[in-house]
Design an enzyme around this catalytic site. Structure first.
Site, mmCIF file in Angstrom:
data_model
loop_
_atom_site.group_PDB
_atom_site.id
_atom_site.type_symbol
_atom_site.label_atom_id
_atom_site.label_comp_id
_atom_site.label_asym_id
_atom_site.label_seq_id
_atom_site.Cartn_x
_atom_site.Cartn_y
_atom_site.Cartn_z
ATOM 1 N N ARG A 36 38.494 51.848 33.440
ATOM 2 C CA ARG A 36 38.237 52.298 34.818
ATOM 3 C C ARG A 36 39.373 53.167 35.354
ATOM 4 N NH1 ARG A 36 35.336 47.225 37.946
ATOM 5 N NH2 ARG A 36 33.214 47.916 37.544
ATOM 6 N N LYS A 197 25.934 35.870 36.195
ATOM 7 C CA LYS A 197 25.725 35.878 37.651
ATOM 8 C C LYS A 197 24.243 35.809 38.007
ATOM 9 C CE LYS A 197 29.761 38.836 38.345
ATOM 10 N NZ LYS A 197 30.130 40.239 38.505
ATOM 11 N N GLY A 351 31.034 46.460 33.403
ATOM 12 C CA GLY A 351 31.527 45.099 33.250
ATOM 13 C C GLY A 351 31.692 44.661 31.799
ATOM 14 N N GLY A 374 27.412 46.066 38.871
ATOM 15 C CA GLY A 374 26.491 45.857 39.990
ATOM 16 C C GLY A 374 25.999 47.180 40.568
HETATM 17 N N1 LIG Z 1 25.306 31.228 27.696
HETATM 18 C C1 LIG Z 1 26.305 31.443 28.533
HETATM 19 N N2 LIG Z 1 26.855 30.436 29.226
HETATM 20 C C2 LIG Z 1 27.893 30.659 30.079
HETATM 21 N N3 LIG Z 1 28.443 31.876 30.297
HETATM 22 C C3 LIG Z 1 27.909 32.901 29.629
HETATM 23 C C4 LIG Z 1 26.829 32.743 28.724
HETATM 24 N N4 LIG Z 1 26.537 33.949 28.220
HETATM 25 C C5 LIG Z 1 27.373 34.835 28.774
HETATM 26 N N5 LIG Z 1 28.221 34.223 29.607
HETATM 27 C C6 LIG Z 1 29.344 34.809 30.335
HETATM 28 O O1 LIG Z 1 28.911 35.773 31.252
HETATM 29 C C7 LIG Z 1 30.058 36.543 31.620
HETATM 30 C C8 LIG Z 1 29.624 37.916 32.059
HETATM 31 O O2 LIG Z 1 28.719 37.793 33.119
HETATM 32 P P1 LIG Z 1 28.542 38.866 34.265
HETATM 33 O O3 LIG Z 1 27.286 38.513 34.975
HETATM 34 O O4 LIG Z 1 29.826 38.951 35.027
HETATM 35 O O5 LIG Z 1 28.278 40.196 33.398
HETATM 36 P P2 LIG Z 1 28.889 41.651 33.532
HETATM 37 O O6 LIG Z 1 28.404 42.469 32.396
HETATM 38 O O7 LIG Z 1 30.367 41.583 33.694
HETATM 39 O O8 LIG Z 1 28.206 42.196 34.821
HETATM 40 P P3 LIG Z 1 28.852 42.888 36.125
HETATM 41 O O9 LIG Z 1 29.574 44.092 35.630
HETATM 42 O O10 LIG Z 1 27.671 43.181 36.948
HETATM 43 O O11 LIG Z 1 29.804 41.882 36.730
HETATM 44 C C9 LIG Z 1 30.946 36.559 30.391
HETATM 45 O O12 LIG Z 1 32.220 36.106 30.749
HETATM 46 C C10 LIG Z 1 30.255 35.597 29.426
HETATM 47 O O13 LIG Z 1 31.133 34.719 28.758
HETATM 48 O O1 LIG Z 2 33.469 45.012 38.986
HETATM 49 C C1 LIG Z 2 32.647 45.401 39.823
HETATM 50 O O2 LIG Z 2 31.397 45.305 39.643
HETATM 51 C C2 LIG Z 2 33.148 46.115 41.058
HETATM 52 O O3 LIG Z 2 34.516 46.380 40.979
HETATM 53 C C3 LIG Z 2 32.809 45.355 42.316
HETATM 54 O O4 LIG Z 2 33.453 44.110 42.360
HETATM 55 P P1 LIG Z 2 32.830 42.937 43.258
HETATM 56 O O5 LIG Z 2 31.562 42.467 42.575
HETATM 57 O O6 LIG Z 2 33.891 41.868 43.329
HETATM 58 O O7 LIG Z 2 32.535 43.531 44.619
#
Ligand SMILES: Nc1ncnc2c1ncn2[C@@H]1O[C@H](COP(=O)(O)OP(=O)(O)OP(=O)(O)O)[C@@H](O)[C@H]1O
Ligand SMILES: O=C(O)[C@H](O)COP(=O)(O)O
Length: 395
Positions: A36, A197, A351, A374
């Site tokens: 980023r 999430k 993410g 998000g």
């Molecule tokens: N079966 C599971 N049980 C618990 N945690 C899980 C499982 N599968 C994935 N995860 C966890 O989900 C996390 C990522 O979730 P998240 O929803 O933050 O995704 P993301 O790609 O980072 O999305 P965003 O960028 O929108 O935050 C990782 O840390 C991963 O370990």
């Molecule tokens: O990592 C993200 O998706 C952005 O930096 C926004 O962070 P936030 O979900 O804590 O608002």
């Protein structure tokens, strides 16, 4: 994009308040993924080269009143300085006399990074007083924080009410690439939603049912859908409050003719740990007391086949706890399936999925890796991002 960009204004000698998304992963005081920060360099370098006094602002994580120390921007300032090859001044305050003094010292081409904007209570509330305080620091507002553009906060939206407000290069590029793919999507269109999430992403799933041909869920949030189908899920991640909604979406998918794929087998562990006992079971055979940690091999084959048939694939969220090596196979297999889908447009929505694709050295095989998680999901849902709406319209 019908918004003004930094190319439309003169920044020479001007104080520019530039919101970036430096919400990066840290290990202690080291930035472990600087994607980023690197993504914002074109805008920052442009401002430097064109003689602006650059005031950068970002949030980092979700700090609480009790825990601030682990969310300070110092590691970010250090990494940015290395990447720019020049000093980056950093304040310990977000606004206030220390910041005023640091801004007063800036010469054309200098760079200053403010402390984490979420240390100010008014940030997330989009408090006009804080937005005005940000605006008072500068002559121009540049928003280059695509990853935070879905947040209507003081530094992402409010400040734009009080200054000429334009988009930076990263924001412009993300909107252009994602917009082109998502406004008139190619079909078959497959969306893959994983991660943890549930609450954040369940609404996204509802909106996607009107857009996609195939919807794939995996990762932690899939167990709520598995439970909604009447299966036992042991200690797996569950959002009880969302069970009825999950049931409704499964029904809606049928009505709308969307191919809604949920795991048919799963890797399980007897505790949340890398060294736990593990096994693979069909989805109707999850034992009590174990938790689902990754999609199983039959699910991988099912998902890979759907991906192969797609012309557009958007992926947000890992298929398992991929940070732990024994549970990374499902996420890696899905990343490979996307890499192999050479006829398809493949978009990674920020993410952890972006981190996973990097980790498996498949980043250059994807059409686009967004810096927004998000934000890219909300764009995909057809929502207007507040951080974009707040900017000045192009003439
Ligand atoms: N079966 C599971 N049980 C618990 N945690 C899980 C499982 N599968 C994935 N995860 C966890 O989900 C996390 C990522 O979730 P998240 O929803 O933050 O995704 P993301 O790609 O980072 O999305 P965003 O960028 O929108 O935050 C990782 O840390 C991963 O370990
Ligand atoms: O990592 C993200 O998706 C952005 O930096 C926004 O962070 P936030 O979900 O804590 O608002």
């Amino acid at each position: 994009m019908a918004k003004k960009t930094i190319k439309d204004i003169d920044v020479k000698g001007k104080k520019v308040f530039c919101r970036v998304d430096f919400n990066v992963p840290l290990s202690g005081t080291t930035v472990t993924d600087d994607t980023r920060i690197r993504a914002a360099l074109p805008t920052i370098n442009y401002l430097i080269e064109n003689g602006a006094k650059v005031i950068l602002a970002s949030h980092l994580g979700r700090p609480t009143a009790e825990d601030r120390d682990s969310f300070k921007m110092d590691p970010v300032a250090k990494r940015l300085s290395e990447l720019l090859g020049k000093p980056v001044a950093k304040t310990d305050e977000v606004v206030g006399s220390e910041v005023d003094a640091a801004v007063a010292k800036l010469n054309a081409g200098d760079v200053l990074l403010l402390e984490n904007v979420r240390f100010e209570k008014g940030e997330k509330k989009n408090d006009p007083a804080l937005a005005k305080a940000f605006a008072a620091l500068a002559d121009v507002y540049v928003n280059d924080a695509f990853g935070s553009a879905h947040r209507a906060h003081a530094s992402t939206a409010g400040v734009a009410d009080y200054l000429p407000a334009v988009a930076g290069f990263l924001l412009e590029k993300e909107l252009k690439i994602l917009g082109a793919s998502l406004e008139n999507p190619k079909h078959p269109f497959t969306a893959i939603i994983g991660g943890a999430k549930v609450t954040d992403k369940i609404g996204v799933i509802e909106n996607l049912l009107d857009k996609v041909d195939t919807l794939i869920v995996g990762g932690g949030l899939s167990y709520t859908f598995i439970k909604a189908q009447g299966y036992e899920i042991g200690k797996s991640l569950l959002d009880k409050d969302k069970l009825d909604l999950a049931k409704k979406f499964l029904e809606l998918a049928k009505e709308k003719g969307v191919n809604f794929l949920t795991p048919i087998d799963t890797v399980i562990a007897d505790e949340f740990s890398e060294t736990a006992n593990k096994d693979v079971v069909d989805i109707d055979k999850m034992p009590e007391g174990w938790l689902g940690v990754d999609i199983g091999p039959k699910t991988v084959a099912l998902y890979a086949d759907a991906i192969k048939k797609s012309k557009l694939v958007v992926w947000n969220g890992p298929m398992g706890i991929f940070e732990m090596e024994p549970y990374a196979k499902g996420t890696e297999a899905v990343a490979k399936a996307l890499a192999d889908a050479t006829d398809a447009t493949t978009i990674i929505g920020g993410g952890d999925s972006a981190a996973a694709v990097e980790k498996f050295h498949l980043a250059d095989k994807m059409t686009h890796i967004s810096t927004g998680g998000g934000a890219s999901l909300e764009l995909m849902e057809g929502k207007v991002l507040p951080g974009v709406a707040a900017l000045d319209d192009a003439e």
